[in-house]
Design an enzyme around this catalytic site. Structure first.
Site, mmCIF file in Angstrom:
data_model
loop_
_atom_site.group_PDB
_atom_site.id
_atom_site.type_symbol
_atom_site.label_atom_id
_atom_site.label_comp_id
_atom_site.label_asym_id
_atom_site.label_seq_id
_atom_site.Cartn_x
_atom_site.Cartn_y
_atom_site.Cartn_z
ATOM 1 N N LYS A 165 0.856 -1.186 0.000
ATOM 2 C CA LYS A 165 0.000 0.000 0.000
ATOM 3 C C LYS A 165 0.893 1.238 0.000
ATOM 4 O O LYS A 165 1.786 1.369 0.857
ATOM 5 C CB LYS A 165 -0.860 -0.032 1.268
ATOM 6 C CG LYS A 165 -1.938 1.010 1.319
ATOM 7 C CD LYS A 165 -2.831 0.757 2.534
ATOM 8 C CE LYS A 165 -3.835 1.861 2.730
ATOM 9 N NZ LYS A 165 -4.678 1.620 3.913
ATOM 10 N N GLN B 140 -0.288 -4.212 3.738
ATOM 11 C CA GLN B 140 0.388 -3.382 4.744
ATOM 12 C C GLN B 140 0.652 -4.251 5.971
ATOM 13 O O GLN B 140 -0.127 -5.146 6.304
ATOM 14 C CB GLN B 140 -0.410 -2.129 5.095
ATOM 15 C CG GLN B 140 -1.820 -2.353 5.590
ATOM 16 C CD GLN B 140 -2.512 -1.064 6.047
ATOM 17 O OE1 GLN B 140 -1.854 -0.067 6.312
ATOM 18 N NE2 GLN B 140 -3.824 -1.119 6.152
ATOM 19 N N SER B 141 1.757 -3.959 6.631
ATOM 20 C CA SER B 141 2.169 -4.784 7.770
ATOM 21 C C SER B 141 1.101 -4.779 8.861
ATOM 22 O O SER B 141 0.934 -5.764 9.577
ATOM 23 C CB SER B 141 3.504 -4.297 8.330
ATOM 24 O OG SER B 141 3.397 -2.951 8.758
ATOM 25 N N TYR C 104 -10.927 5.525 14.897
ATOM 26 C CA TYR C 104 -9.624 4.887 15.096
ATOM 27 C C TYR C 104 -9.383 4.528 16.559
ATOM 28 O O TYR C 104 -8.630 3.615 16.856
ATOM 29 C CB TYR C 104 -8.502 5.757 14.502
ATOM 30 C CG TYR C 104 -8.375 5.501 13.020
ATOM 31 C CD1 TYR C 104 -7.704 4.389 12.539
ATOM 32 C CD2 TYR C 104 -8.986 6.338 12.086
ATOM 33 C CE1 TYR C 104 -7.621 4.113 11.188
ATOM 34 C CE2 TYR C 104 -8.911 6.071 10.725
ATOM 35 C CZ TYR C 104 -8.225 4.952 10.283
ATOM 36 O OH TYR C 104 -8.150 4.667 8.952
ATOM 37 N N GLN C 105 -10.028 5.233 17.469
ATOM 38 C CA GLN C 105 -9.919 4.872 18.886
ATOM 39 C C GLN C 105 -10.404 3.443 19.103
ATOM 40 O O GLN C 105 -9.753 2.637 19.762
ATOM 41 C CB GLN C 105 -10.758 5.832 19.751
ATOM 42 C CG GLN C 105 -10.956 5.331 21.181
ATOM 43 C CD GLN C 105 -10.918 6.429 22.232
ATOM 44 O OE1 GLN C 105 -10.703 7.584 21.919
ATOM 45 N NE2 GLN C 105 -11.099 6.071 23.480
ATOM 46 N N ARG C 106 -11.561 3.142 18.514
ATOM 47 C CA ARG C 106 -12.101 1.793 18.583
ATOM 48 C C ARG C 106 -11.094 0.780 18.089
ATOM 49 O O ARG C 106 -10.829 -0.247 18.702
ATOM 50 C CB ARG C 106 -13.368 1.740 17.719
ATOM 51 C CG ARG C 106 -13.777 0.376 17.225
ATOM 52 C CD ARG C 106 -14.584 0.491 15.932
ATOM 53 N NE ARG C 106 -13.826 1.087 14.846
ATOM 54 C CZ ARG C 106 -12.934 0.450 14.086
ATOM 55 N NH1 ARG C 106 -12.678 -0.829 14.289
ATOM 56 N NH2 ARG C 106 -12.296 1.083 13.114
ATOM 57 N N HIS D 257 -5.130 11.136 9.892
ATOM 58 C CA HIS D 257 -6.546 10.916 9.589
ATOM 59 C C HIS D 257 -7.419 12.088 10.029
ATOM 60 O O HIS D 257 -8.649 12.010 9.953
ATOM 61 C CB HIS D 257 -7.035 9.617 10.235
ATOM 62 C CG HIS D 257 -6.467 8.393 9.594
ATOM 63 N ND1 HIS D 257 -6.715 8.075 8.282
ATOM 64 C CD2 HIS D 257 -5.643 7.432 10.069
ATOM 65 C CE1 HIS D 257 -6.077 6.952 7.971
ATOM 66 N NE2 HIS D 257 -5.415 6.542 9.033
ATOM 67 N N HIS E 154 -9.305 15.733 10.127
ATOM 68 C CA HIS E 154 -9.951 16.622 9.155
ATOM 69 C C HIS E 154 -9.728 18.079 9.562
ATOM 70 O O HIS E 154 -9.479 18.372 10.734
ATOM 71 C CB HIS E 154 -11.446 16.315 9.084
ATOM 72 C CG HIS E 154 -11.763 15.047 8.330
ATOM 73 N ND1 HIS E 154 -13.012 14.737 7.867
ATOM 74 C CD2 HIS E 154 -10.953 14.015 7.957
ATOM 75 C CE1 HIS E 154 -12.973 13.564 7.234
ATOM 76 N NE2 HIS E 154 -11.742 13.101 7.286
ATOM 77 N N ASP F 204 -21.801 14.710 9.767
ATOM 78 C CA ASP F 204 -20.441 14.838 9.258
ATOM 79 C C ASP F 204 -20.331 13.825 8.115
ATOM 80 O O ASP F 204 -20.882 12.727 8.197
ATOM 81 C CB ASP F 204 -19.452 14.500 10.369
ATOM 82 C CG ASP F 204 -18.022 14.867 10.012
ATOM 83 O OD1 ASP F 204 -17.457 15.739 10.687
ATOM 84 O OD2 ASP F 204 -17.467 14.289 9.048
ATOM 85 N N HIS G 82 -17.679 20.315 6.462
ATOM 86 C CA HIS G 82 -18.089 20.225 7.871
ATOM 87 C C HIS G 82 -18.997 21.382 8.263
ATOM 88 O O HIS G 82 -19.116 22.353 7.523
ATOM 89 C CB HIS G 82 -16.832 20.193 8.748
ATOM 90 C CG HIS G 82 -15.902 19.069 8.385
ATOM 91 N ND1 HIS G 82 -14.965 19.195 7.380
ATOM 92 C CD2 HIS G 82 -15.796 17.805 8.856
ATOM 93 C CE1 HIS G 82 -14.305 18.040 7.260
ATOM 94 N NE2 HIS G 82 -14.798 17.183 8.129
#
Lengths: 710, 710
Positions: free
Chosen positions: B130, B141-142, B253-255, B410, B412, B430, B461
């Protein structure tokens, strides 16, 4: 005329017994059953919940000031909504009075009806009459007045014993009798119209006649003003429904039209059981209720053909009445209990008691959606609707094939239209009506101008458009004179198919469509195989739109969408509302587009007998007030040809799971679509699934061989 | 450094007891609990259902040929998806082996891992690396390789006792040890990165170290390659989360980032309980799990700020692990059982057993969504998120106020953005990320080009755009250096408010926003009162977009939408993707627009201190491949000003019931918005509700008076 019809026609004029006429209540709830009903409310959960809702609404009504405003506003406006609320309140308080025995509820009915009685005769016809419609006195169209009375008379009937005779006299003399006069004399034209407005008028008059013990009104309602049977209730049952119980305006209006038929039948059956009204015309009313249910998808929404509000489901009040009465008074089919349960309520009535009791007794069976052809027209031969279904009620593939007649003023110009559903959602939808129902800021909640310029036009549907015009050049009178012809309907384990032809919609153009759901070994879901054949002596442009939901995620051809200066595709017949987002050339050998909708993939493969263009369009051009709702289509477009065959296969494949972030089956499995031959006798095509070639043949002349897969 | 931190840092290098290391399984499921777990599966419905799902998947795996293809395809492609399936199969069969005791499941794990062991060392790095990412060997991707190992090592651990020692040796020598080498040596940079890719790498290495009894790998995982604590697990816990448990990239991304933290912590806790890892940094992991849940709306979806897939909910596997472990191993909060029940599954594990047992014992309490400020940054002072909520979990109004830092790659460009929810749906949404996750035809399932040109840009936004450019001119490095400043957060019975300022996003422009939900007597629902104040020494164009769902059904001004030749609004910073559908002048005194969304009305009233334009836009220009999803906005646009205050009130009112065909409360109730004064100390405005005038004051300097309503 069959035996029952003779029976009914012969004895309609018998006066119903004075005893039953003086018993109140006598329509949905009858005096002799009230004690049982009270017990049932304490016992059966669904009935209890339904009554609690009625009582909550009745109590809320009691907590508010009584308002009987001078009628002034159009649909959606204050006085319109207030008078609508009032009839609900009257009905709810009537029920609450019978069940609780508390006088306060009868007093509410008395007080509000006295207020109406003090004013009604002074009101002129409504000042904001709906254009093109007969005005009411309370509402902008008389239809709403009829509906008001159908509900109000039931409330009055239930509160009757709790209202003093002098007050009753006042209410009957100054409200109900003037209403009867208005409905039968001032509205005489509507009263004798074979049309759903007429049905509501008749039901209001007939039910009021029973409750007030005025047989002359009941007789008029059943046999028409002149008592000659050429109009009135029985004539309406004869003419407005097909033998399959289909109402020509389509499911949305069928639902609406059905209620006065059913509720008045219930009144007739109570007061004059000898008429055996539910047996009339081979149990026509039972068929019509069942057909209404069959005209829904598994999510409960009615197929939104013709003018239709798309959110409408069988949970609407009309079908709650319909299902309750069908079960309790006509035939106790256990699968109706499934619908009643999904409706989540019953009418607090004799019928509701039976439903709730039988549900509690575990008698329910799953509702059985049946693939079927539903004939249109009084004799059932004016085209019709084909319904194809595979799968259970949890995950069902469904195709509606519309080859019905025009359906009067609310009909759309969509001969041989298809609607396609899967996975509890729309795949190829119908726009329905262009209308924000009852939202006053949007043209008073009425049909928008775009209902004519867009929603009714042929290109708004999933069917062929010739030369960028609509069927019958959008002339409703011409369209009403012609109907498609059914060719065949097939329903076997592995093939369900509907086929019809339409030769009048475009002069000199013969259109034949055969749509089928076909099971193929090794595929989880049937394929939608669609053959649209068109023949003409002259050259024409042929556009076959597929309106779709979801996102277009892949195609066999490169898409170069317009980046700026977006143009309308045409100037008339709905084309003026289409933005042309992309236009790509595709060789006759064909190609595909893949949609992602509700986490499943749908690939439509297509091939034709000449090179075509694929046009990607979206809705919204020439829409200055932003009345149109987002919609997208791909159009298979043949710029110029005499004969053309559009052969498409739509396959369901794979799924995405955004929560688990997995995708399976994104690749489609069908390939190699080929047209082998196509003439007026027969069409033969072939395609491959996983390297196996299938030949698919349609035989128009031999019904035994109608559709074959080899 | 607090006590626990010292404790952990001091003792991390202790070798865990050989005994526990040789007991298998030892991570989510432990040997001593297997008998109890089997009993629990027979007893508790949720655990039973969860195991049945695992077993069904394991049995399906057994019915299919084992495929270990040479890695070849990018994300979404065949080999990618097959290797993903394989790790699920290994895990499912491991669980099925432990619970059923049937050898066939262990055999599956053995056979497939031997197949990997026979090939792994021969595979080069992935041929379709990637772009911009470190390649894996199995995947592009690793990161995906790390994830593969996190799941696979658990499956191996569970099947361990059912695999002959010689086979284990083969698997460990030719698969897991080479993997450990690849992850720590070839991927050393990632291994030592303070970033979620690093977390997955570390967790994979550490868990494998425990299962293979290789303490040197465990130690590296906990303290970094150099064992100096500057990288590795503890450093990541310290730096990647704020003290409130917020992960700077945002909820989506927290999840994702959370899972390796949580599952590795569980392994550490099992093998080295003395480390008290769950107590580390004031129970940081527990806070992070809870914060993840608080960062959802009541429908379970994560607030989709920054790059985010919008369908993602707390039902995702990461949060099932998180909730199970948080409840069973950290703190048994009864409200977590509510989430577990909505997740509809538990991990078949020691933790899942406890959840299922306690649910069955009726210990559940309703999940408690709390209005709160969540600080961003390692010290919690780099801006943050304000969450305002009114109403219960069935019908909740919610506002997310985003004044967080950039959130790395990531992130915005949406400083002071708001997201508004009501009635279980988005009102001002959003866009999330421009991506069709894992759909190969859409750029291999990766982020689309429009993620940069559209989704990240400011105009995508609900926040201010200056001069039709984006915050920091869309330069992520510059943006990463600055963060907004929180001014105050207020949470009282009748007013919830968040306020922040951002002075770096546009040179010379100071932006301050205060958004509040305010209860007003006599209104059913709170008002959303939003004040966006902007101050500059130069003239600028100020655009404040409100992206909306639903239909625009009314406005105080006449709309004359463009009928043809639709134009893009701009050429850059996302404006090139906007179609300008209408542009209307509105006097400074203001106006309103009314939306209909999910059967409720939402009216946004606005006023400003100068005349403005209202621009109605929709998404789709300059989108040649049709990658963008339908979206619509109204933009309050000030063509030229130095200082400007946008004062808006959004009220929820009325409802439509399309099934019953009723509309109530279509008229809005707020009026007379006025700006009284606005400077850098204070802003005062007023408005009327039902003829009563309210004054609303914001005091930026005195936190005690922050927001007042009189």
């Amino acid at each position: 005329m069959n035996y029952l019809k003779k029976l009914v026609t012969g004895i309609f004029c018998l006066i119903f017994s004075a005893a039953s006429a003086q018993d109140h209540p006598g329509i949905m709830m009858t005096k002799k059953n009230v004690a049982e009903l009270r017990k049932g409310i304490a016992t059966y959960p669904l009935l209890k919940k339904s009554y609690e809702e009625v009582k909550r609404n009745a109590d809320y009504a009691l907590s508010q000031p009584i308002l009987v405003p001078v009628p002034k506003d159009a649909g959606g406006g204050f006085t319109h909504e207030q008078h609508k609320k009032n009839y609900s309140n009257i009905l709810n308080c009537g029920v609450a009075y019978q069940i609780s025995g508390e006088q306060k509820y009868a007093d509410y009915v008395k007080t509000i009806l006295l207020s109406y009685a003090a004013q009604y005769e002074k009101w002129p016809v409504h000042p904001k009459a709906k254009p093109g419609h007969q005005a009411g006195k309370m509402f902008w169209q008389s239809l709403n007045d009829f509906v008001w009375q159908v509900y109000t008379i039931q409330g009055y009937d239930m509160a009757f014993d709790g209202i003093a005779p002098a007050d009753r006299k006042q209410i009957e003399t100054h409200l109900f009798l003037p209403i009867l006069k208005y409905f039968t004399v001032d509205c005489a034209t509507t009263f004798n119209l074979i049309h759903n407005h007429g049905t509501w008028d008749i039901a209001a008059v007939g039910m009021t006649g029973y409750v007030l013990n005025k047989p002359e009104y009941v007789n008029m309602a059943i046999k028409g003003s002149k008592l000659d049977g050429k109009t009135g209730y029985l004539a309406q049952v004869d003419q407005l429904f097909s033998p399959d119980g289909y109402y020509t305006e389509g499911p949305y209006y069928q639902r609406y039209a059905l209620l006065p038929f059913v509720i008045f039948a219930k009144a007739i059956n109570n007061y004059q059981p000898a008429l055996k009204i539910f047996q009339y015309r081979n149990q026509l009313l039972s068929k019509a209720i069942n057909t209404s249910l069959q005209l829904t998808y598994t999510d409960g929404t009615f197929f939104p053909i013709n003018d239709a509000i798309k959110d409408k489901t069988y949970q609407s009040a009309e079908l709650v009445y319909g299902v309750d009465i069908a079960y309790a008074d006509i035939k106790a089919q256990p699968q109706l209990l499934d619908i009643a349960q999904r409706q989540g309520e019953v009418i607090v009535s004799d019928a509701g008691l039976k439903i709730a009791a039988d549900l509690a007794a575990g008698k329910m069976k799953s509702f059985n959606y049946q693939p079927q052809w539903i004939g249109d027209g009084a004799s059932g031969t004016e085209g019709g609707l084909g319904i194809l279904r595979y799968g259970d009620n949890q995950d069902q593939q469904c195709l509606l094939f519309k080859a019905a007649s025009q359906g009067m003023g609310h009909g759309h110009f969509d001969r041989l239209n298809i609607l396609y559903y899967d996975n509890n959602t729309e795949i190829f939808p119908d726009y329905g009506a262009a209308r924000f129902l009852n939202i006053e800021s949007k043209k008073g909640g009425d049909y928008l101008p775009e209902n004519k310029t867009w929603a009714k036009q042929t290109v708004a549907h999933n069917t062929l458009v010739v030369d960028q015009t609509s069927n019958f050049k959008a002339n409703a009178e011409l369209a009403q004179e012609q109907h498609p012809e059914q060719l065949f309907f097939k329903n076997t384990k592995d093939i369900q198919a509907a086929s019809a032809t339409e030769n009048h919609a475009y002069p000199g153009v013969k259109m034949t469509r055969t749509s089928a759901l076909v099971n193929i070994e090794g595929l989880d879901k049937p394929l939608l195989i669609d053959l649209f054949q068109v023949n003409a002596a002259q050259n024409h442009q042929y556009d076959l739109p597929f309106w779709y939901k979801g996102q277009l995620v892949a195609s066999s051809f490169k898409i170069n969408a317009v980046k700026n200066n977006l143009q309308a595709l045409g100037t008339n017949y709905g084309y003026q509302h289409l933005w042309l987002n992309a236009e790509e050339n595709v060789a006759a050998s064909g190609g595909y587009v893949t949609l992602l909708n509700n986490k499943r993939f749908y690939t439509t493969h297509f091939t034709t007998d000449a090179d075509i263009k694929v046009k990607l369009v979206s809705l919204g051009a020439n829409d200055p007030e932003l009345n149109l709702v987002e919609s997208k289509a791909f159009i298979l477009s043949q710029p110029q040809a005499q004969n053309q065959l559009f052969f498409t296969i739509t396959e369901v494949h794979g799924r995405t799971n955004p929560v688990n972030e997995t995708v399976v089956g994104a690749a489609n499995q069908v390939s190699g679509l080929k047209i082998i031959s196509a003439d007026e006798q027969q069409v033969a095509v072939s395609f491959k699934v996983k390297d196996k070639t299938y030949q698919y043949t349609i035989n128009y002349k031999d019904k035994n061989k109608s559709v074959q897969l080899n």
